[in-house]
Design an enzyme around this catalytic site. Structure first.
Site, PDB file in Angstrom:
ATOM      1  N   GLU A   1       0.823  -1.214   0.000  1.00 43.82           N
ATOM      2  CA  GLU A   1       0.000   0.000   0.000  1.00 43.82           C
ATOM      3  C   GLU A   1       0.857   1.264   0.000  1.00 43.82           C
ATOM      4  OE1 GLU A   1      -2.907  -0.488  -0.880  1.00 43.82           O
ATOM      5  OE2 GLU A   1      -3.044  -2.601  -0.348  1.00 43.82           O
TER       6      GLU A   1
ATOM      7  N   HIS B   1       1.962   2.104  -3.383  1.00 43.65           N
ATOM      8  CA  HIS B   1       0.947   2.869  -4.124  1.00 43.65           C
ATOM      9  C   HIS B   1       1.105   4.366  -3.877  1.00 43.65           C
ATOM     10  CE1 HIS B   1      -1.708   0.093  -6.143  1.00 43.65           C
ATOM     11  NE2 HIS B   1      -1.822  -0.658  -5.064  1.00 43.65           N
TER      12      HIS B   1
END
EC number: 3.5.1.88
Length: 173
Positions: A137, A140
Site C-alpha cells: 500500500e 501505491h
C-alpha cells in the site's frame, strides 16, 4: 458509507504519488469509511487512497482472521522507517492491476510510522502478511505498482493485454 470506484492501470493517478494529509477533518473521516467499505466490497486486504482517486497519503488494511468484524487499521502519512530480516517473495495481486498475480520481493519485517485517524502518532512493527500489505500500500502512495515489480516479460505481456482491451473498447464506441 459508499463503495468507491477502484482506479485501474494505466490511470495516471496511480503513478503520480500522494501528498501528505494536512488536516484530519470530517471529509477525511468520510473518505476513510468509504475506503473501508470499498476494500471489503472488493475482498481486498488493503487499500491506498490513490486507488480511489484521492492523492492523499492514506492507507487502510485488515489482515485479521475475523474480517467479518471489519476491524481495519488506518495509517495516515505512513512511512517505512526500518526494515529487518530477509526478503520474502510472495504472490501478490492488486485491485488496481486486475488479473495480474506476480511474485514480489518484500522485507519480512518493517516498522511503519504515521498517525491514526484521530491524529495520534502510530508505530507499527509488522511481520508476515501485515508487513507485505503495508509495503504494497505504501508503494501505491509512492507511485509504484506490483506491475513495476513484476518480471520484464510479465510486465510487457500485461501491458499489451491492457492496450488491446483499451483499443477494443475505443473501437466499440
Amino acid at each position: 458509507m459508499t463503495v468507491l470506484d477502484i482506479v485501474t492501470y494505466p490511470a495516471d493517478v496511480l503513478k503520480d504519488g500522494a501528498l501528505p494529509v494536512a488536516n484530519i477533518d470530517g471529509k477525511l473521516q468520510q473518505l476513510i469509511d468509504d475506503m473501508a467499505q470499498t476494500m471489503y466490497a472488493h475482498q481486498g486486504v488493503g487499500l491506498a487512497a490513490v486507488q480511489v482517486d484521492s492523492g492523499l497519503r492514506l492507507v487502510i488494511y485488515d489482515v485479521s482472521d475475523q474480517r467479518e468484524k471489519q476491524q481495519f487499521r488506518v495509517v495516515i502519512n505512513p512511512e517505512v522507517v526500518a526494515v529487518d530480516g530477509e526478503c520474502v517473495s510472495e504472490q501478490e495481486g492488486c485491485l488496481s492491476v486486475p488479473e495480474l498475480r506476480t511474485d514480489v520481493k518484500r522485507a519480512a519485517t518493517v516498522r511503519v510510522e504515521g498517525v491514526d485517524r484521530e491524529g495520534r502518532p502510530l508505530v507499527i512493527d509488522a511481520e508476515g502478511l501485515e508487513a507485505i500489505v503495508l509495503q504494497h500500500e505504501i508503494d501505491h502512495l509512492n507511485g509504484t505498482l506490483i506491475l513495476d515489480r513484476a518480471s520484464r516479460l510479465k510486465r510487457e505481456l500485461y501491458k499489451r493485454k491492457v492496450q488491446k482491451r483499451i483499443k477494443q473498447a475505443w473501437q466499440e464506441t
